[in-house]
Write an enzyme that holds these catalytic residues in place. Sequence first.
Site, PDB file in Angstrom:
ATOM      1  N   GLU A 192      25.290  14.357  33.632  1.00 13.40           N
ATOM      2  CA  GLU A 192      25.191  13.780  32.289  1.00 13.40           C
ATOM      3  C   GLU A 192      26.529  13.222  31.812  1.00 13.40           C
ATOM      4  O   GLU A 192      27.526  13.938  31.709  1.00 13.40           O
ATOM      5  CB  GLU A 192      24.702  14.810  31.280  1.00 13.40           C
ATOM      6  N   LEU A 209      19.034  10.141  24.447  1.00 13.13           N
ATOM      7  CA  LEU A 209      19.122   9.850  25.867  1.00 13.13           C
ATOM      8  C   LEU A 209      19.148   8.347  26.135  1.00 13.13           C
ATOM      9  O   LEU A 209      18.607   7.554  25.363  1.00 13.13           O
ATOM     10  CB  LEU A 209      17.930  10.451  26.601  1.00 13.13           C
ATOM     11  N   PRO A 224      30.130  18.907  34.006  1.00 12.43           N
ATOM     12  CA  PRO A 224      30.329  18.280  35.308  1.00 12.43           C
ATOM     13  C   PRO A 224      30.217  19.220  36.495  1.00 12.43           C
ATOM     14  O   PRO A 224      30.098  18.755  37.635  1.00 12.43           O
ATOM     15  CB  PRO A 224      31.733  17.682  35.208  1.00 12.43           C
ATOM     16  N   GLU A 239      19.301   5.059  17.947  1.00 12.12           N
ATOM     17  CA  GLU A 239      19.268   6.476  17.587  1.00 12.12           C
ATOM     18  C   GLU A 239      19.709   6.701  16.143  1.00 12.12           C
ATOM     19  O   GLU A 239      19.138   7.536  15.435  1.00 12.12           O
ATOM     20  CB  GLU A 239      20.140   7.293  18.546  1.00 12.12           C
ATOM     21  N   ARG A 261      17.172  23.823  18.403  1.00  9.88           N
ATOM     22  CA  ARG A 261      17.353  23.654  19.842  1.00  9.88           C
ATOM     23  C   ARG A 261      16.819  24.904  20.531  1.00  9.88           C
ATOM     24  O   ARG A 261      17.437  25.974  20.494  1.00  9.88           O
ATOM     25  CB  ARG A 261      18.833  23.426  20.169  1.00  9.88           C
ATOM     26  N   GLU A 309      12.467  16.611  15.823  1.00  7.74           N
ATOM     27  CA  GLU A 309      13.109  15.676  14.907  1.00  7.74           C
ATOM     28  C   GLU A 309      12.439  15.629  13.537  1.00  7.74           C
ATOM     29  O   GLU A 309      13.031  15.151  12.573  1.00  7.74           O
ATOM     30  CB  GLU A 309      13.115  14.271  15.518  1.00  7.74           C
ATOM     31  N   ALA A 327      22.052  11.453  18.054  1.00  4.65           N
ATOM     32  CA  ALA A 327      22.284  11.290  19.495  1.00  4.65           C
ATOM     33  C   ALA A 327      20.957  11.099  20.198  1.00  4.65           C
ATOM     34  O   ALA A 327      19.892  11.419  19.660  1.00  4.65           O
ATOM     35  CB  ALA A 327      23.013  12.504  20.061  1.00  4.65           C
ATOM     36  N   GLU A 343      17.011   8.479  13.768  1.00  6.54           N
ATOM     37  CA  GLU A 343      17.264   9.849  13.337  1.00  6.54           C
ATOM     38  C   GLU A 343      17.823   9.945  11.926  1.00  6.54           C
ATOM     39  O   GLU A 343      17.638  10.969  11.257  1.00  6.54           O
ATOM     40  CB  GLU A 343      18.217  10.543  14.313  1.00  6.54           C
TER      41      GLU A 343
END
Length: 227
Positions: free
Chosen positions: A143, A101, A138, A116, A87, A168, A99, A120
């Site tokens: 999201e 989107l 929040p 997913e 990341r 990935e 996970a 993955e």
Amino acid sequence: MSGFPEELEVPVVDGGRVADARVQRALRSSEVAFAGRVWDVVREEVELPGADGEVSTVTRDVQRHPGAVTVLALDGDENVLLLKQYRHPVRRELWELPAGLLDVQGEAPLRAAQRELAEEADLVAADWAVVVDWFNSPGGSSEANRIYLARGLSAVPAAERHDREDEERDMVPVRLPLQEAVRAVLEGRLHNPGTVIGVLAVHAARAAGWSTLRPADEPWPEGLLRR
């Protein structure tokens, strides 16, 4: 150990009365300050009522996010599937749950989670349930994330497996016993929010005899915020 300070007059309420609620404050303005590849940043002026009846206006920059789904895949021996993925924003390789989107127009959240898991982890699951819903940040982002529990695992046929790209491509899969995953979270060795929330929530659901699980196709109002 003493109780809560009585002079603060904070009441104790029944747990059934505590639930987040959707509220729409009046907007004075809204404009896209930044248009990104995956999400935008929207600058909004919103009215906030005060205790004295006065209305104040504040400006907030909000990440307008499409939403996401996360999958905790649990095998018959109660091992959790984790994937190591780089990341870049945090300059770390994190152990994560599958996970992705909600970025396919018209795709239901459950279908996105199934996709997913297949893309993955090369897995399909016979049994799906909702574990927990949450907002990632929040205070600054819209999201919304839903975590599913997937059981009854089997492999995607080799000829049908997804060709992974970018970060990935180098994902490393491992299986970790659920109890060990809980320990890793509490000892500060796992940091991905979906992993932390998913592992602890599934552990709590298991302790409750899985009675807290919800149907996999349960409506998800929070997910509408991605529009």
